[in-house]
Design an enzyme around this catalytic site. Sequence first.
Site, short mmCIF file in Angstrom:
data_model
loop_
_atom_site.label_atom_id
_atom_site.label_comp_id
_atom_site.label_asym_id
_atom_site.label_seq_id
_atom_site.Cartn_x
_atom_site.Cartn_y
_atom_site.Cartn_z
N LYS A 3 47.97 29.31 58.11
CA LYS A 3 49.10 28.88 57.29
C LYS A 3 50.41 28.95 58.08
CE LYS A 3 47.73 27.59 53.18
NZ LYS A 3 48.00 26.21 52.70
N SER B 233 52.02 30.27 52.38
CA SER B 233 51.56 31.49 51.73
C SER B 233 52.35 32.70 52.20
CB SER B 233 50.07 31.71 52.03
OG SER B 233 49.65 33.00 51.66
N TYR C 94 43.43 33.39 57.76
CA TYR C 94 44.08 32.51 56.78
C TYR C 94 45.60 32.49 56.99
CZ TYR C 94 45.96 30.92 52.31
OH TYR C 94 46.68 30.27 51.33
N GLN D 81 40.75 26.10 52.69
CA GLN D 81 40.12 27.37 52.32
C GLN D 81 41.21 28.40 52.06
OE1 GLN D 81 38.70 30.72 51.66
NE2 GLN D 81 39.32 30.90 53.81
N GLY E 215 41.62 22.26 42.59
CA GLY E 215 41.86 23.69 42.57
C GLY E 215 42.76 24.11 41.42
N GLN E 216 43.01 25.40 41.34
CA GLN E 216 43.91 25.92 40.30
C GLN E 216 45.25 25.20 40.30
OE1 GLN E 216 45.28 30.36 39.30
NE2 GLN E 216 46.33 29.62 41.12
N GLY F 83 43.57 18.74 47.46
CA GLY F 83 43.19 19.95 46.75
C GLY F 83 43.44 19.85 45.25
N ALA G 32 45.34 21.51 49.80
CA ALA G 32 43.93 21.69 50.18
C ALA G 32 43.77 22.72 51.29
CB ALA G 32 43.34 20.36 50.61
N GLU H 67 51.00 35.27 53.01
CA GLU H 67 50.17 35.88 54.04
C GLU H 67 50.69 35.58 55.45
OE1 GLU H 67 47.65 37.99 53.87
OE2 GLU H 67 47.55 38.05 51.68
#
Length: 329
Positions: A157, A129, A153, A87, A10-11, A7, A85, A131
């Site tokens: 995770k 995360s 998601y 989604q 990505g940011q 990943g 990495a 989440e």
Amino acid sequence: MRALITGITGQDGSYLTELLLEQGYEVHGLVRRTSTLERSRLRHLYANPELYNRRLFLHYCDLEDATTLRRILLRIAPQEVYHLAGQSHVGLSFEIAESTVESVAMGTLRLLEILRDLPTPPRLFHAASSEVFGRPQQVPQTEDTPMVPINPYGAAKAFAAQLLRIYREKHGLFLVNGLLYNHESPRRGENFVTRKICRAAAAIKLGLQDSLTLGDTSSRRDWGDARDYVRGMWLSLRPETPGDYIFATGRLHSVQQFVEAAFAVVELDWQHYLRRDERLLRGQEPGELVGDATRAEQVLGWTPSRDLSALVRWMVEADLADLRARPPR
């Protein structure tokens, strides 16, 4: 030192790459093969001939391709792996649940299975995360708060984070879960609400847009600066023994406060421009997700360095500069 980042485009991957290069690392990154070569977050790095293919290397590989992933790990033999990495959009995970779980959960499992077979397994950081906590009973959350995810998601995770704990105990691998709360920057994707707000404030100021449309602005989040969080990733692989760490500011702010802060930067009254659309409401809204980063502070010496107002100003000013630099249509 050699590090591998999944990943990397990505940011977080781009800021982590900058940090590791500053620390003297040789950095390798995995990128998905697509029809475009545009990797804007890394452009300034791979355009530098002193870095690209000397200290920064990019490798084509999907996490679904275990053979190529194993070959790359054997060839470069990194001492550290940063697994970022997958989604990462919560709302989108309801629409593409299967591919979200495939990339986030199964991709992590494939990586762990490869690491356990390597002659010298590297230390691994996994970007988990907030989440995973869903609607927690405990506020703020700690590393010991039960995981009760409420979206695909978060569930993916949670699966990946629990796998790390199992493989750490069973196989003696150096595996770290970083439980990352929301962290933002000008490199945040424009499909995330924070970037949408900042981009709109800048565009409205420049006369390129006339309104900002959002759903519920009362929801609250623990928002931090992405640069602080990638510093935490690096610090988490420094101790002698692995563990899990929460990276968070410990402070909650609403989407409404974010809107007001963004429009204050451009000296506009948000009430003249904000529109609401119920179609943008999220069905499964999480609870009070706010993290207690005491362990990271005590063990790693990590603390967030910037407050919300400084973060929003940085993002809005970056969008103003970007929009001004674009040629007129």
